[in-house]
Design a protein around this motif. Structure first.
Motif, PDB file in Angstrom:
ATOM      1  N   ALA A   1     -48.869  31.103  41.416  1.00 54.97           N
ATOM      2  CA  ALA A   1     -48.311  29.881  40.826  1.00 54.97           C
ATOM      3  C   ALA A   1     -48.361  28.731  41.836  1.00 54.97           C
ATOM      4  CB  ALA A   1     -46.884  30.134  40.355  1.00 54.97           C
ATOM      5  N   THR A   2     -48.033  29.031  43.083  1.00 53.09           N
ATOM      6  CA  THR A   2     -48.081  28.008  44.137  1.00 53.09           C
ATOM      7  C   THR A   2     -49.499  27.477  44.298  1.00 53.09           C
ATOM      8  OG1 THR A   2     -46.214  29.005  45.295  1.00 53.09           O
ATOM      9  CG2 THR A   2     -47.661  27.588  46.596  1.00 53.09           C
TER      10      THR A   2
ATOM     11  N   GLU B   1     -50.582  25.152  41.397  1.00 53.36           N
ATOM     12  CA  GLU B   1     -50.023  23.791  41.515  1.00 53.36           C
ATOM     13  C   GLU B   1     -50.562  23.053  42.729  1.00 53.36           C
ATOM     14  OE1 GLU B   1     -45.930  22.719  40.892  1.00 53.36           O
ATOM     15  OE2 GLU B   1     -45.611  24.582  39.790  1.00 53.36           O
ATOM     16  N   GLN B   2     -50.591  23.733  43.872  1.00 56.71           N
ATOM     17  CA  GLN B   2     -51.006  23.094  45.115  1.00 56.71           C
ATOM     18  C   GLN B   2     -52.392  22.476  45.016  1.00 56.71           C
ATOM     19  OE1 GLN B   2     -51.003  25.740  48.480  1.00 56.71           O
ATOM     20  NE2 GLN B   2     -51.876  24.241  49.864  1.00 56.71           N
TER      21      GLN B   2
ATOM     22  N   GLY C   1     -53.898  21.573  42.231  1.00 55.48           N
ATOM     23  CA  GLY C   1     -54.050  20.705  41.064  1.00 55.48           C
ATOM     24  C   GLY C   1     -54.779  21.341  39.898  1.00 55.48           C
TER      25      GLY C   1
ATOM     26  N   ARG D   1     -50.503  21.653  36.141  1.00 55.50           N
ATOM     27  CA  ARG D   1     -49.186  21.123  36.487  1.00 55.50           C
ATOM     28  C   ARG D   1     -48.104  21.989  35.857  1.00 55.50           C
ATOM     29  NH1 ARG D   1     -52.062  16.448  34.735  1.00 55.50           N
ATOM     30  NH2 ARG D   1     -50.972  16.645  32.773  1.00 55.50           N
ATOM     31  N   PRO D   2     -46.872  21.836  36.332  1.00 55.90           N
ATOM     32  CA  PRO D   2     -45.773  22.574  35.684  1.00 55.90           C
ATOM     33  C   PRO D   2     -45.783  22.304  34.181  1.00 55.90           C
ATOM     34  CG  PRO D   2     -44.991  21.529  37.686  1.00 55.90           C
ATOM     35  CD  PRO D   2     -46.395  21.020  37.457  1.00 55.90           C
TER      36      PRO D   2
ATOM     37  N   GLU E   1     -48.090  23.493  32.252  1.00 58.70           N
ATOM     38  CA  GLU E   1     -49.452  23.816  31.816  1.00 58.70           C
ATOM     39  C   GLU E   1     -49.824  25.262  32.115  1.00 58.70           C
ATOM     40  OE1 GLU E   1     -51.808  19.585  32.175  1.00 58.70           O
ATOM     41  OE2 GLU E   1     -51.843  20.910  33.916  1.00 58.70           O
ATOM     42  N   TYR E   2     -48.975  25.946  32.866  1.00 61.01           N
ATOM     43  CA  TYR E   2     -49.212  27.359  33.156  1.00 61.01           C
ATOM     44  C   TYR E   2     -47.902  28.112  32.954  1.00 61.01           C
ATOM     45  CZ  TYR E   2     -46.932  26.750  37.687  1.00 61.01           C
ATOM     46  OH  TYR E   2     -46.030  26.488  38.683  1.00 61.01           O
TER      47      TYR E   2
END
Length: 164
Positions: free
Chosen positions: A30-31, A34-35, A37, A40-41, A43-44
């Motif tokens: 998850a990190t 997001e990290q 790109g 985004r929160p 969207e997953y």
């Protein structure tokens, strides 16, 4: 290896994608998502249990771009997962997928291997031929090299012969 797998999915626009990994690795995935790109929160989705599980409906309009799920939860959430049309798969720590010593294909046999392995192989066998599947493992299979038989058989049938 996770960044490379995410870059591969992105290059192929292979979304929605399903990432199956050990439970301890869900947060790391998850990190990374997001990290870099990739999503985004919102969207997953990281599936951790009943409150974060996938709905039973197969509607693609509500499908997250990426679903990150453990091997155990993939077994428990098998039905909702198989109803979706995934455009990409990443199987992290794929050396966890065992191969039985029987001559038949494990993913077609209900008694051949553990239920988590069977669930993962059934999901992958149900995917369209053009769907990218990435197996990741940083652990060499020194003690049981034929444990890669089913992985190779899924990706390229007959590559290692017709029998284990």
């Amino acid at each position: 290896k996770s960044l490379q797998a995410l870059a591969f999915l992105t290059a192929l626009d292979a979304f929605p994608a399903l990432i199956i990994c050990p439970a301890f690795a869900r947060g790391s995935w998850a990190t990374q998502v997001e990290q870099w790109g990739i999503a985004r929160p919102g969207e997953y989705r990281v599936v951790r249990g009943g409150t974060t599980s996938l709905p039973n409906a197969a509607g693609q309009e509500n499908a997250p771009k990426i679903v990150i799920i453990s091997y155990t939860m993939a077994r428990f959430q098998f039905e909702p997962i198989k109803r979706r049309q995934w455009k990409g798969f990443v199987i992290d720590e794929s050396h966890r997928l065992s191969t039985s010593k029987k001559a038949e294909n494990d993913f077609e046999d209900d008694a051949g291997v553990g239920s988590e392995t069977r669930a993962v192989f059934q999901l992958l066998k149900g995917a369209e031929k053009s769907t990218p599947i990435v197996f990741l493992s940083g652990t060499p299979a020194w003690t049981s090299t034929f444990d890669i038989f089913n992985q190779a058989e899924l990706l390229r049938p007959g590559l290692l012969g017709t029998s284990k």
